[in-house]
Design a protein around this motif. Structure first.
Motif, mmCIF file in Angstrom:
data_model
loop_
_atom_site.group_PDB
_atom_site.id
_atom_site.type_symbol
_atom_site.label_atom_id
_atom_site.label_comp_id
_atom_site.label_asym_id
_atom_site.label_seq_id
_atom_site.Cartn_x
_atom_site.Cartn_y
_atom_site.Cartn_z
ATOM 1 N N VAL A 61 10.932 -2.466 13.252
ATOM 2 C CA VAL A 61 10.364 -2.442 11.938
ATOM 3 C C VAL A 61 8.966 -3.052 12.055
ATOM 4 N N ASP A 62 8.170 -2.391 11.717
ATOM 5 C CA ASP A 62 6.746 -3.004 11.864
ATOM 6 C C ASP A 62 6.455 -3.549 10.305
ATOM 7 N N THR A 63 6.468 -4.808 9.951
ATOM 8 C CA THR A 63 6.493 -5.225 8.561
ATOM 9 C C THR A 63 5.224 -5.780 8.471
ATOM 10 N N TYR A 64 4.495 -5.460 7.039
ATOM 11 C CA TYR A 64 3.348 -5.987 6.525
ATOM 12 C C TYR A 64 3.573 -6.715 5.519
ATOM 13 N N PHE A 65 3.118 -7.911 5.602
ATOM 14 C CA PHE A 65 2.968 -8.826 4.319
ATOM 15 C C PHE A 65 2.193 -10.142 4.414
ATOM 16 N N GLN A 66 1.871 -10.690 3.515
ATOM 17 C CA GLN A 66 0.981 -11.717 3.584
ATOM 18 C C GLN A 66 1.392 -13.214 2.774
ATOM 19 N N THR A 67 1.079 -14.312 3.254
ATOM 20 C CA THR A 67 1.260 -15.453 2.501
ATOM 21 C C THR A 67 1.328 -15.154 0.875
ATOM 22 N N GLU A 68 0.519 -14.330 0.490
ATOM 23 C CA GLU A 68 0.054 -14.110 -1.057
ATOM 24 C C GLU A 68 1.578 -13.189 -1.440
ATOM 25 N N TRP B 208 3.826 -21.045 9.065
ATOM 26 C CA TRP B 208 3.242 -19.852 8.438
ATOM 27 C C TRP B 208 4.261 -19.301 7.460
ATOM 28 N N ILE B 209 3.826 -18.199 6.786
ATOM 29 C CA ILE B 209 4.507 -17.557 5.896
ATOM 30 C C ILE B 209 5.690 -16.738 6.497
ATOM 31 N N THR B 210 5.628 -16.477 7.718
ATOM 32 C CA THR B 210 6.683 -15.523 8.335
ATOM 33 C C THR B 210 7.801 -16.656 8.856
ATOM 34 N N GLY B 211 7.389 -17.778 9.080
ATOM 35 C CA GLY B 211 8.456 -18.778 9.356
ATOM 36 C C GLY B 211 9.066 -19.226 7.981
ATOM 37 N N HIS C 3 -2.775 -15.608 13.850
ATOM 38 C CA HIS C 3 -3.032 -16.622 13.128
ATOM 39 C C HIS C 3 -4.363 -16.024 12.061
ATOM 40 N N ARG C 4 -4.258 -16.319 10.822
ATOM 41 C CA ARG C 4 -5.468 -15.928 10.128
ATOM 42 C C ARG C 4 -6.492 -17.086 9.887
ATOM 43 N N LEU C 5 -7.661 -16.899 10.024
ATOM 44 C CA LEU C 5 -8.828 -17.494 10.176
ATOM 45 C C LEU C 5 -9.854 -17.238 9.408
ATOM 46 N N SER D 141 8.178 -6.527 14.169
ATOM 47 C CA SER D 141 7.009 -6.976 14.428
ATOM 48 C C SER D 141 6.088 -7.225 13.167
ATOM 49 N N ILE D 142 5.027 -8.359 13.154
ATOM 50 C CA ILE D 142 4.421 -8.952 12.020
ATOM 51 C C ILE D 142 3.057 -9.930 12.167
ATOM 52 N N GLY D 143 2.380 -9.524 11.336
ATOM 53 C CA GLY D 143 1.228 -10.496 11.489
ATOM 54 C C GLY D 143 -0.148 -9.880 11.772
ATOM 55 N N GLU D 144 -0.105 -8.949 12.465
ATOM 56 C CA GLU D 144 -1.329 -7.898 12.888
ATOM 57 C C GLU D 144 -0.964 -6.485 13.354
ATOM 58 N N PRO D 145 -1.771 -5.620 13.126
ATOM 59 C CA PRO D 145 -1.390 -4.213 13.850
ATOM 60 C C PRO D 145 -0.752 -4.080 15.055
ATOM 61 N N ILE D 146 0.210 -3.311 15.414
ATOM 62 C CA ILE D 146 0.775 -3.265 16.647
ATOM 63 C C ILE D 146 0.118 -2.001 17.165
ATOM 64 N N GLY E 42 -7.328 -7.323 0.525
ATOM 65 C CA GLY E 42 -8.044 -7.902 1.591
ATOM 66 C C GLY E 42 -8.049 -7.052 2.751
ATOM 67 N N ASP E 43 -7.128 -6.225 2.908
ATOM 68 C CA ASP E 43 -7.010 -5.282 4.020
ATOM 69 C C ASP E 43 -7.383 -3.754 3.749
ATOM 70 N N GLY E 44 -7.726 -3.152 4.740
ATOM 71 C CA GLY E 44 -8.058 -1.560 4.781
ATOM 72 C C GLY E 44 -6.838 -1.080 5.163
ATOM 73 N N GLY F 16 -6.370 -3.451 9.251
ATOM 74 C CA GLY F 16 -7.024 -5.073 9.216
ATOM 75 C C GLY F 16 -7.956 -5.410 7.917
ATOM 76 N N ARG F 17 -8.335 -6.728 8.217
ATOM 77 C CA ARG F 17 -9.091 -6.925 7.066
ATOM 78 C C ARG F 17 -10.481 -6.285 6.803
ATOM 79 N N VAL F 18 -10.895 -6.360 5.431
ATOM 80 C CA VAL F 18 -12.014 -5.740 4.992
ATOM 81 C C VAL F 18 -12.840 -7.086 4.425
HETATM 82 C C1 6R9 Z 1 3.066 -12.496 7.296
HETATM 83 C C2 6R9 Z 1 1.387 -12.974 7.634
HETATM 84 C C3 6R9 Z 1 -1.791 -11.585 6.293
HETATM 85 C C4 6R9 Z 1 -2.679 -10.736 7.077
HETATM 86 C C5 6R9 Z 1 -2.520 -9.462 6.485
HETATM 87 C C6 6R9 Z 1 -2.987 -8.428 7.539
HETATM 88 C C7 6R9 Z 1 -2.211 -8.963 8.819
HETATM 89 C C8 6R9 Z 1 0.039 -9.057 8.493
HETATM 90 C C9 6R9 Z 1 0.613 -6.949 9.437
HETATM 91 C C10 6R9 Z 1 -0.751 -6.955 9.329
HETATM 92 C C11 6R9 Z 1 -1.142 -4.923 10.171
HETATM 93 C C12 6R9 Z 1 0.984 -5.629 9.960
HETATM 94 N N1 6R9 Z 1 -1.049 -8.281 8.720
HETATM 95 N N2 6R9 Z 1 1.153 -7.989 8.976
HETATM 96 N N3 6R9 Z 1 -1.657 -6.236 9.422
HETATM 97 N N4 6R9 Z 1 0.260 -4.666 10.351
HETATM 98 N N5 6R9 Z 1 2.416 -5.365 10.085
HETATM 99 O O1 6R9 Z 1 0.744 -12.484 8.796
HETATM 100 O O2 6R9 Z 1 0.749 -13.345 6.678
HETATM 101 O O3 6R9 Z 1 -0.897 -15.253 7.776
HETATM 102 O O4 6R9 Z 1 -1.178 -14.510 5.268
HETATM 103 O O5 6R9 Z 1 -1.618 -13.033 6.882
HETATM 104 O O6 6R9 Z 1 -2.201 -10.330 8.265
HETATM 105 O O7 6R9 Z 1 -4.447 -8.385 7.650
HETATM 106 O O8 6R9 Z 1 -3.634 -9.456 5.094
HETATM 107 P P1 6R9 Z 1 -0.868 -14.113 6.647
#
Ligand code: 6R9
Length: 670
Positions: free
Chosen positions: A427-434, A328-331, A544-546, A402-407, A518-520, A533-535
Motif C-alpha cells: 500500500v503506497d499511502t499518500y497523506f500529509q501532516t495537514e 513526524w505525522i507518520t509516527g 523529511h519535508r524541508l 510506503s509513505i512520505g514520498e513517491p516510490i 501543495g502537490d502536483g 511531488g511538491r509544486v
Molecule cells: C506523511 C508525510 C507530506 C508530503 C506530501 C507529499 C509527500 C507523502 C506520499 C508523498 C508521494 C506518497 N508524500 N506521501 N508523495 N507519494 N505516498 O510524509 O507527511 O511530512 O507532512 O509530508 O510528502 O509531497 O505533500 P508530511
C-alpha cells in the motif's frame, strides 16, 4: 503576498506504465489472513466511498460511533466549510484520546502487548514488551507528574524524545490530562526546538538524558538545555535512557523516574470536547517560519482508527511495525494512535535500518511476527541497494506500506517481490501532516495496485486536479494538475497555531472552496492518482519535508552570506537533495575554500538540524533575480538538472549574464 505565489507547473508526463501494470491482491495475502478483510471487494469500497462523499454526515456519524468510545454522544456531525475554514466535527461529543487508546483495551485484555520495544544495537539490541495493563499504569503515573508540574488542560507540552516507549507514554499522558502535545523530532537543533517551544508556549519539555540511534549517541538533554536558555519559565522532565552524567539545573529539571514513583497508577482521564486541541505538529511550508498545524481530538482519532483499520486491514492479533519517527505525522498516526486505538501491538524501534547491518528491520519482523511493515521509500532504496541477501524470509507479513514520498516502480517491485515474497499487499499511502490520516491509498486486501501510484481516495476525500494557470478544475482522466480536495474530512488540521490567517492563505484561499495540498498529481485512464511531488518551495529529502526558504534563512545567519537560494534536485538515494547557491560578502574570491562551504553547511545543521544540511553549496557572484528582486529558482533548478535548453526567457532578469556565470560554476555542458 500569498505564500504559494510561485506555484510551479507539475512537470513530468504520466509514465507509460500507468495502466499497463496492475497487480491484483496477492493470493498469499488471503491465504495468510486470520479471517477475511474488513472490506470484501472493490465494489464494497466504492459503495462506502460513494456514501462518504454524497452523504458524509450519515457516513461519519456511523463511523465515529463504531470506532471511538464516547463519554457523551455528539448531536451535530459537521459544521463549517472549506470556504470559511471553520470546520468542526462531532460537536457536543465528549471523549478522551488516552481512554480510547489504552483504558478500553486494558479493561478487556490487560496482558495483551501494546508496545514492543526493540532497542538500538548499541545496547545489544534488547528491548521489552509493555502490555495494555502496564501502559495504563505508566501513562497514569506520568499524568500525575505532569499535573504536579502545573500542566493543565489546554497547556502545551513539548516532547523531544528518542524512539523509546516513553515517547508514546509521554504522548498519552498529555492527552490524558487534556494537554496539547507538540512533538519535536529529536534531529532538530536547539535553535529549532526553542522556536517551536516559544511559538507553542510549551510549559514543559519532556526529554531523555540521551538517545542512542545506529550506535551513535544523541545528546537530547544537552540540546534541550541549549534550547531552554531562551525560555526561563519552561521546565524539563528527563527520562533516564543511557544513565549518562548530564548537566542539571536544579529547580527546573526533574527526573521522570523520581517523580513517577510518587504517584498512584491510575489517573482518571480528562473529559474533552471533540474539538478540543489534541496536538500541534510543526511542518515546513513555502516561507521561512515553520507552522504548527493544530489537530483536534475526535476527528483526528477517527481518521487514525479508520485508516488503520481499512488501509492496513488491521485485525486483533496483528503486530504493526512503523519505521517512521514519532516526531513526524507518520509516527503520530501510524506508530502511536492507529495501532493503539485498534488495540494491537506497535513496534517501537530505536535504531536505524543499516545498523549493525542491513538485516535489522527484517530480523525484527521475524522475531515479533510482524504482520504490517510501514516505511519511507528512502529506507527501501537503501536496503535494495545493499542487496537481496540481507532480506530474511518473513512469513507473517501481510501488508507492506510506503509513505512520505513517491516510490519508484522498481523499488515498489523489489518491495513486493523480495521483501513481501509476492505474498504481501503493497500500500503506497499518500497523506500529509495537514490531512492527519491517509488521503490517497489502496486498501489492503481490496484495491488492485499499480507500482508508483497512491491509487484511490480514502473515505471522505474528494480529490480534484486544478490547472494552475487558469485555476479551473480539470475534468476527465489522463490529466495532470495541482492536487486539491473538494470537501473536508474529520482528521483535517483545523488551523496553524496562532495564525489562522496563514492557514487560510496557505491551504484554503489558494483555490477558494478547495483544500490545496501543495502537490502536483496525475489521474490516469482508470482514475488512479500518481502524486508527483511538491509544486511549491518544499523539498522532500529522505521523506523529511524541508522548506527551501527555511534553509536560506539559516544560511543568511552566517556572516559571509550575502544572498542564498536553495533548490531541490532529484537524487538517487534521498529522492530529492538540497543544493544551495550562495553569494558571499566580506570575503575575497580567493578566500573561497572548501572550508567556507563546510561552514555554510554547518550553519544549516546548527540552525535547523543535521537532516537539513544541503548536499552541495555553489558559491556564485550573483543570483538570477527579476527587477522586483525575486530570485528565479526555476533557472537554478534547470541548470542543476542540466536542462540548459529549458531555462526559457531570461530577459526579465536584472542581469541575464549571471546565468552563464552560474552555468560555468556548476560546470554543466550546454
Ligand atoms: C506523511 C508525510 C507530506 C508530503 C506530501 C507529499 C509527500 C507523502 C506520499 C508523498 C508521494 C506518497 N508524500 N506521501 N508523495 N507519494 N505516498 O510524509 O507527511 O511530512 O507532512 O509530508 O510528502 O509531497 O505533500 P508530511
Amino acid at each position: 503576498m500569498s505564500e504559494i505565489e510561485g506555484i510551479q507547473q507539475p512537470s513530468q508526463g504520466i509514465p507509460e506504465s500507468t495502466s499497463a501494470e496492475t497487480y491484483q491482491v496477492p493470493t498469499g495475502f488471503l491465504a495468510n489472513h486470520p479471517a477475511r478483510p474488513h472490506i470484501q471487494s472493490v465494489h464494497e469500497y466504492k459503495e462506502l466511498y460513494q456514501e462518504s462523499i454524497t452523504n458524509p454526515n450519515q457516513f461519519w456519524a456511523r463511523q465515529a460511533r463504531e470506532h471511538l468510545t464516547w463519554e457523551r454522544d455528539f448531536q451535530t456531525v459537521h459544521t463549517g466549510s472549506l470556504l470559511h475554514g471553520d470546520n468542526a466535527w462531532f460537536t457536543e461529543g465528549r471523549l478522551n484520546a488516552s481512554y480510547n487508546c489504552v483504558d478500553r483495551h486494558a479493561a478487556k485484555n490487560p496482558d495483551k502487548p501494546a508496545i514492543i520495544y526493540e532497542a538500538d544495537e548499541r545496547d545489544g539490541g534488547e528491548g521489552r514488551t509493555i502490555t495494555y495493563g502496564e501502559l495504563l499504569r505508566e501513562v497514569s503515573k506520568l499524568s500525575w507528574v505532569l499535573k504536579s508540574m502545573g500542566v493543565n488542560k489546554g497547556d502545551t507540552v513539548a516532547i523531544y524524545m528518542p524512539m523509546i516507549p516513553e515517547a508514546l507514554i509521554a504522548f498519552l499522558a498529555c492527552v490524558r490530562i487534556g494537554a496539547v502535545h507538540s512533538v519535536v523530532f529529536a534531529g532538530f537543533s536547539a535553535g529549532a526546538l526553542r522556536d517551536r517551544i516559544i511559538d507553542a508556549k510549551s510549559k514543559v519539555v519532556i526529554t531523555s538524558d540521551e538517545g542512542t540511534r545506529g550506535g551513535k549517541i544523541i545528546h537530547t538533554k544537552k540540546i534541550v538545555d541549549a534550547a531552554l536558555e531562551g525560555c526561563p519559565d519552561v521546565r524539563s522532565l528527563v527520562f533516564q535512557r543511557t544513565y549518562a552524567d548530564v548537566p542539571w539545573t536544579y529547580g527546573r529539571d526533574l527526573w521522570w523516574h523520581e517523580e513517577a514513583e510518587k504517584w498512584p497508577a491510575y489517573y482518571a482521564p480528562e473529559s474533552m470536547s471533540s474539538e478540543d486541541p489534541m496536538f500541534l505538529l510543526y511542518t515546513s511550508g513555502s516561507t521561512g517560519k515553520p507552522k504548527g498545524l493544530m489537530h483536534t481530538t475526535a476527528g483526528y482519532l477517527l481518521g487514525a482508527a479508520m485508516s488503520g483499520k481499512y488501509t492496513f486491514d488491521i485485525h486483533e492479533k496483528d503486530v504493526f511495525f512503523c519505521g517512521g519517527d514519532v516526531g513526524w505525522i507518520t509516527g503520530h498516526t501510524y506508530l502511536v494512535y492507529a495501532p493503539l486505538l485498534l488495540g494491537i501491538a506497535t513496534v517501537v524501534y530505536e535504531g536505524t535500518p543499516s545498523y549493525p547491518n542491513f538485516s535489522r528491520y527484517w530480523e525484527i519482523c521475524q522475531k515479533h511476527n510482524v504482520t504490517h511493515f510501514y516505511v519511507a521509500p528512502t529506507a527501501l532504496r537503501l536496503l535494495k541497494r545493499a542487496g537481496d541477501d540481507w532480506v530474511k524470509p518473513m512469513d507473517s507479513l501481510r501488508v507492506l506500506g510506503s509513505i512520505g514520498e513517491p516510490i519508484a516502480p522498481e523499488v515498489w517491485k523489489w518491495y513486493h517481490d523480495i521483501v513481501g515474497q509476492k505474498k504481501a499487499h503493497i500500500v503506497d499511502t499518500y497523506f500529509q501532516t495537514e490531512t492527519g490520516a491517509h488521503a490517497l491509498t489502496p486498501l489492503a486486501g481490496v484495491t488492485p495496485t499499480k507500482p508508483g501510484s497512491a491509487c484511490v481516495p480514502f473515505f471522505g476525500i474528494e480529490p480534484a486536479l486544478i490547472d494552475p494557470v487558469s485555476g479551473n478544475e480539470i475534468h476527465g482522466n489522463d490529466v495532470e494538475g495541482v492536487l486539491v480536495f473538494k470537501q473536508t474530512w474529520p482528521a483535517a488540521a483545523r488551523t496553524v497555531w496562532g495564525s489562522h490567517k496563514r492557514f487560510m492563505d496557505v491551504y484554503l484561499n489558494v483555490y477558494p472552496g478547495y483544500y490545496f495540498t501543495g502537490d502536483g498529481a496525475a489521474r490516469d485512464s482508470e482514475g488512479y492518482y500518481w502524486v508527483r511531488g511538491r509544486v511549491d518551495d518544499v523539498v522532500n529529502v529522505s521523506g523529511h519535508r524541508l522548506s527551501t526558504a527555511e534553509i536560506e534563512a539559516a544560511l543568511l545567519e552566517h556572516p559571509n552570506v550575502a544572498e542564498a537560494a536553495a533548490v531541490g534536485i532529484n537524487d538517487e538515494m534521498s529522492g530529492q537533495a538540497v543544493n544551495a547557491f550562495v553569494a558571499i560578502k566580506n570575503k575575497d574570491a580567493n578566500d573561497i575554500t572548501d572550508d567556507l562551504k563546510k561552514e555554510f553547511i554547518l550553519q544549516v545543521r546548527k540552525s535547523i538540524g543535521p537532516f537539513a544540511a544541503p548536499k552541495a553549496i555553489w558559491i556564485v557572484s550573483d543570483l538570477p533575480k527579476t527587477r522586483s528582486g525575486k530570485i528565479m529558482r526555476r533557472i537554478l533548478r534547470k541548470i542543476l538538472a542540466n536542462e540548459i535548453d529549458q531555462i526559457g526567457d531570461t530577459t526579465t532578469l536584472v542581469d541575464p549574464s549571471v546565468v552563464d556565470k552560474i552555468i560555468a560554476t556548476v560546470g554543466v555542458t550546454k
